[in-house]
Design a protein around this motif. Structure first.
Motif, PDB file in Angstrom:
ATOM      1  N   GLU A  88       0.988  -1.050  -0.143  1.00 38.99           N
ATOM      2  CA  GLU A  88       0.150   0.023   0.023  1.00 38.99           C
ATOM      3  C   GLU A  88       0.757   1.200   0.052  1.00 38.99           C
ATOM      4  O   GLU A  88       0.770   2.176  -0.769  1.00 38.99           O
ATOM      5  N   VAL A  89       1.783   1.272   0.728  1.00 35.19           N
ATOM      6  CA  VAL A  89       2.784   2.399   0.744  1.00 35.19           C
ATOM      7  C   VAL A  89       3.455   2.426  -0.699  1.00 35.19           C
ATOM      8  O   VAL A  89       3.643   3.659  -1.082  1.00 35.19           O
ATOM      9  N   ASP A  90       4.049   1.719  -1.174  1.00 34.48           N
ATOM     10  CA  ASP A  90       4.662   1.491  -2.185  1.00 34.48           C
ATOM     11  C   ASP A  90       3.556   2.073  -3.344  1.00 34.48           C
ATOM     12  O   ASP A  90       4.114   2.734  -4.396  1.00 34.48           O
ATOM     13  N   HIS A  91       2.321   1.903  -3.460  1.00 32.24           N
ATOM     14  CA  HIS A  91       1.240   2.203  -4.245  1.00 32.24           C
ATOM     15  C   HIS A  91       1.248   3.939  -4.344  1.00 32.24           C
ATOM     16  O   HIS A  91       1.185   4.381  -4.987  1.00 32.24           O
ATOM     17  N   VAL A  92       1.126   4.312  -2.977  1.00 28.54           N
ATOM     18  CA  VAL A  92       1.042   5.866  -2.750  1.00 28.54           C
ATOM     19  C   VAL A  92       2.306   6.373  -3.118  1.00 28.54           C
ATOM     20  O   VAL A  92       2.277   7.469  -3.902  1.00 28.54           O
ATOM     21  N   ALA A  93       3.319   5.673  -3.018  1.00 31.14           N
ATOM     22  CA  ALA A  93       4.803   6.308  -3.283  1.00 31.14           C
ATOM     23  C   ALA A  93       4.655   6.455  -5.065  1.00 31.14           C
ATOM     24  O   ALA A  93       5.471   7.456  -5.402  1.00 31.14           O
ATOM     25  N   LYS A  94       4.218   5.420  -5.595  1.00 26.01           N
ATOM     26  CA  LYS A  94       4.160   5.691  -7.092  1.00 26.01           C
ATOM     27  C   LYS A  94       3.320   6.838  -7.695  1.00 26.01           C
ATOM     28  O   LYS A  94       3.693   7.731  -8.654  1.00 26.01           O
ATOM     29  N   ARG A  95       2.194   6.923  -6.631  1.00 23.19           N
ATOM     30  CA  ARG A  95       1.533   8.532  -7.049  1.00 23.19           C
ATOM     31  C   ARG A  95       2.228   9.597  -6.946  1.00 23.19           C
ATOM     32  O   ARG A  95       2.017  10.758  -7.583  1.00 23.19           O
ATOM     33  N   VAL A  96       2.952   9.680  -5.798  1.00 24.69           N
ATOM     34  CA  VAL A  96       3.808  10.798  -5.413  1.00 24.69           C
ATOM     35  C   VAL A  96       4.939  11.013  -6.620  1.00 24.69           C
ATOM     36  O   VAL A  96       5.061  12.179  -6.894  1.00 24.69           O
ATOM     37  N   VAL A  97       5.508   9.964  -6.978  1.00 23.22           N
ATOM     38  CA  VAL A  97       6.751  10.128  -7.953  1.00 23.22           C
ATOM     39  C   VAL A  97       5.699  10.578  -9.267  1.00 23.22           C
ATOM     40  O   VAL A  97       6.351  11.487  -9.922  1.00 23.22           O
ATOM     41  N   ARG A  98       4.709  10.084  -9.720  1.00 24.97           N
ATOM     42  CA  ARG A  98       3.853  10.489 -10.658  1.00 24.97           C
ATOM     43  C   ARG A  98       3.753  11.962 -10.725  1.00 24.97           C
ATOM     44  O   ARG A  98       3.683  12.832 -11.746  1.00 24.97           O
ATOM     45  N   PHE A  99       3.421  12.521  -9.548  1.00 24.21           N
ATOM     46  CA  PHE A  99       3.000  14.084  -9.461  1.00 24.21           C
ATOM     47  C   PHE A  99       4.251  14.800  -9.381  1.00 24.21           C
ATOM     48  O   PHE A  99       4.252  15.775 -10.392  1.00 24.21           O
ATOM     49  N   LEU A 100       5.123  14.350  -8.884  1.00 23.05           N
ATOM     50  CA  LEU A 100       6.503  15.056  -8.840  1.00 23.05           C
ATOM     51  C   LEU A 100       7.298  15.004 -10.101  1.00 23.05           C
ATOM     52  O   LEU A 100       7.591  16.048 -10.637  1.00 23.05           O
ATOM     53  N   ARG A 101       7.304  13.980 -10.830  1.00 26.63           N
ATOM     54  CA  ARG A 101       7.868  13.527 -12.010  1.00 26.63           C
ATOM     55  C   ARG A 101       7.385  13.786 -13.239  1.00 26.63           C
ATOM     56  O   ARG A 101       7.819  14.729 -14.117  1.00 26.63           O
ATOM     57  N   ASP A 102       6.041  13.572 -13.351  1.00 21.42           N
ATOM     58  CA  ASP A 102       5.193  13.731 -14.428  1.00 21.42           C
ATOM     59  C   ASP A 102       4.197  14.854 -14.310  1.00 21.42           C
ATOM     60  O   ASP A 102       3.393  15.141 -15.303  1.00 21.42           O
ATOM     61  N   GLY A 103       3.964  15.566 -13.475  1.00 18.50           N
ATOM     62  CA  GLY A 103       2.755  16.341 -13.192  1.00 18.50           C
ATOM     63  C   GLY A 103       1.442  15.842 -12.853  1.00 18.50           C
ATOM     64  O   GLY A 103       0.348  16.836 -13.199  1.00 18.50           O
ATOM     65  N   ASP A 104       1.268  14.485 -12.962  1.00 11.02           N
ATOM     66  CA  ASP A 104      -0.107  13.885 -12.561  1.00 11.02           C
ATOM     67  C   ASP A 104      -0.771  14.603 -11.297  1.00 11.02           C
ATOM     68  O   ASP A 104      -0.066  15.303 -10.505  1.00 11.02           O
ATOM     69  N   ALA A 105      -1.939  14.687 -11.239  1.00 17.78           N
ATOM     70  CA  ALA A 105      -2.851  15.444 -10.262  1.00 17.78           C
ATOM     71  C   ALA A 105      -2.617  14.689  -8.843  1.00 17.78           C
ATOM     72  O   ALA A 105      -2.652  13.519  -8.626  1.00 17.78           O
ATOM     73  N   LEU A 106      -2.536  15.648  -7.732  1.00 16.62           N
ATOM     74  CA  LEU A 106      -2.290  15.072  -6.440  1.00 16.62           C
ATOM     75  C   LEU A 106      -2.659  16.194  -5.562  1.00 16.62           C
ATOM     76  O   LEU A 106      -2.079  17.417  -5.912  1.00 16.62           O
ATOM     77  N   THR A 107      -3.455  16.052  -4.595  1.00 15.36           N
ATOM     78  CA  THR A 107      -3.835  17.282  -3.775  1.00 15.36           C
ATOM     79  C   THR A 107      -3.298  16.937  -2.328  1.00 15.36           C
ATOM     80  O   THR A 107      -2.933  15.738  -1.943  1.00 15.36           O
ATOM     81  N   ALA A 108      -3.027  18.029  -1.631  1.00 15.65           N
ATOM     82  CA  ALA A 108      -2.751  17.682  -0.327  1.00 15.65           C
ATOM     83  C   ALA A 108      -3.710  17.060   0.576  1.00 15.65           C
ATOM     84  O   ALA A 108      -3.338  16.112   1.645  1.00 15.65           O
ATOM     85  N   GLU A 109      -5.037  17.274   0.428  1.00 12.16           N
ATOM     86  CA  GLU A 109      -5.836  16.516   1.044  1.00 12.16           C
ATOM     87  C   GLU A 109      -5.949  15.145   0.615  1.00 12.16           C
ATOM     88  O   GLU A 109      -6.193  14.259   1.638  1.00 12.16           O
ATOM     89  N   GLN A 110      -5.635  14.606  -0.387  1.00 16.82           N
ATOM     90  CA  GLN A 110      -5.525  13.345  -0.854  1.00 16.82           C
ATOM     91  C   GLN A 110      -4.370  12.556   0.008  1.00 16.82           C
ATOM     92  O   GLN A 110      -4.490  11.398   0.612  1.00 16.82           O
ATOM     93  N   VAL A 111      -3.178  13.188   0.278  1.00 15.56           N
ATOM     94  CA  VAL A 111      -1.886  12.749   0.832  1.00 15.56           C
ATOM     95  C   VAL A 111      -2.520  12.736   2.321  1.00 15.56           C
ATOM     96  O   VAL A 111      -2.302  11.727   3.264  1.00 15.56           O
ATOM     97  N   ARG A 112      -3.247  13.779   2.876  1.00 14.52           N
ATOM     98  CA  ARG A 112      -3.628  13.878   4.259  1.00 14.52           C
ATOM     99  C   ARG A 112      -4.519  12.704   4.703  1.00 14.52           C
ATOM    100  O   ARG A 112      -4.367  12.110   5.955  1.00 14.52           O
ATOM    101  N   GLN A 113      -5.280  12.284   3.768  1.00  8.08           N
ATOM    102  CA  GLN A 113      -6.257  11.103   4.124  1.00  8.08           C
ATOM    103  C   GLN A 113      -5.718   9.937   3.737  1.00  8.08           C
ATOM    104  O   GLN A 113      -6.457   8.781   4.022  1.00  8.08           O
TER     105      GLN A 113
END
Length: 193
Positions: free
Chosen positions: A138-163
């Motif tokens: 589960e952590v690795d899945h979230v890590a992929k989302r964070v990487v896609r946001f930082l590297r590729d500009g995929d959508a990610l919000t602070a609220e999604q990370v908080r939750q």
């Protein structure tokens, strides 16, 4: 309503009232929430040190029967955190310039990317044989989302990370390391907002 209007309302002098859960359910202890928010409001209004966006994010309250509704308090804390983050950004930009703020956000983002470039299942230290930590997959899945946001500009919000919440497993990732990286990710998200 705009985010700044929400932030202004969240930090206004008016007392914030939250829904209370039924007596059989648990919610945040009312006195603890009220005390913390009063302290945060005072620091914000007086432009005083001692409370910052990271303190708001780290706030935790005892769970009691008949307390404040957790989702309502968490939503208010998110608005308060964003108000503090906006003020922190404005202070740095006014003293050091926008390039200093952007440079810090880029540096922080690169540190996160470097950390998350580790192989799957090895991104964080693991707990001992008989102790529980966050589920690795589960952590690795979230890590992929964070990487896609930082590297590729995929959508990610602070609220999604908080939750973000993880189930537990034996020999899972150490909670404090994962939580620290998620906090750093929120800092970057708020910095570039």
């Amino acid at each position: 309503m705009t985010d700044s209007a929400s932030s202004d309302r969240a930090m206004s002098g008016a007392a914030v009232s939250f829904p209370v859960v039924p007596r059989r359910e648990k919610g945040y202890q009312r006195a603890a929430v009220d005390t913390f928010l009063a302290r945060a409001r005072g620091a914000f209004e007086d432009d005083a040190d001692g409370v910052g966006s990271a303190d708001i994010r780290a706030a935790s309250f005892p769970l009691v029967r008949g307390g404040y509704d957790i989702a309502a308090v968490d939503a208010a804390l998110a608005r308060v955190e964003e108000a503090f983050a906006q003020r922190e950004r404005a202070l740095v930009v006014s003293t050091d310039g926008a390039s200093a703020w952007v440079g810090k956000a880029r540096t922080d983002a690169q540190v996160i990317l470097d950390h998350l470039s580790r192989p799957q299942g090895r991104k964080f230290a693991r707990t001992g044989l008989l102790t529980f930590g966050y589920r690795i997959d589960e952590v690795d899945h979230v890590a992929k989302r964070v990487v896609r946001f930082l590297r590729d500009g995929d959508a990610l919000t602070a609220e999604q990370v908080r939750q973000t919440a993880f189930r537990m497993q034996r020999r899972g990732y150490r909670e404090e390391q994962v939580d620290a990286l998620l906090d750093a990710t929120i800092d970057v998200l708020l910095a570039i907002r």
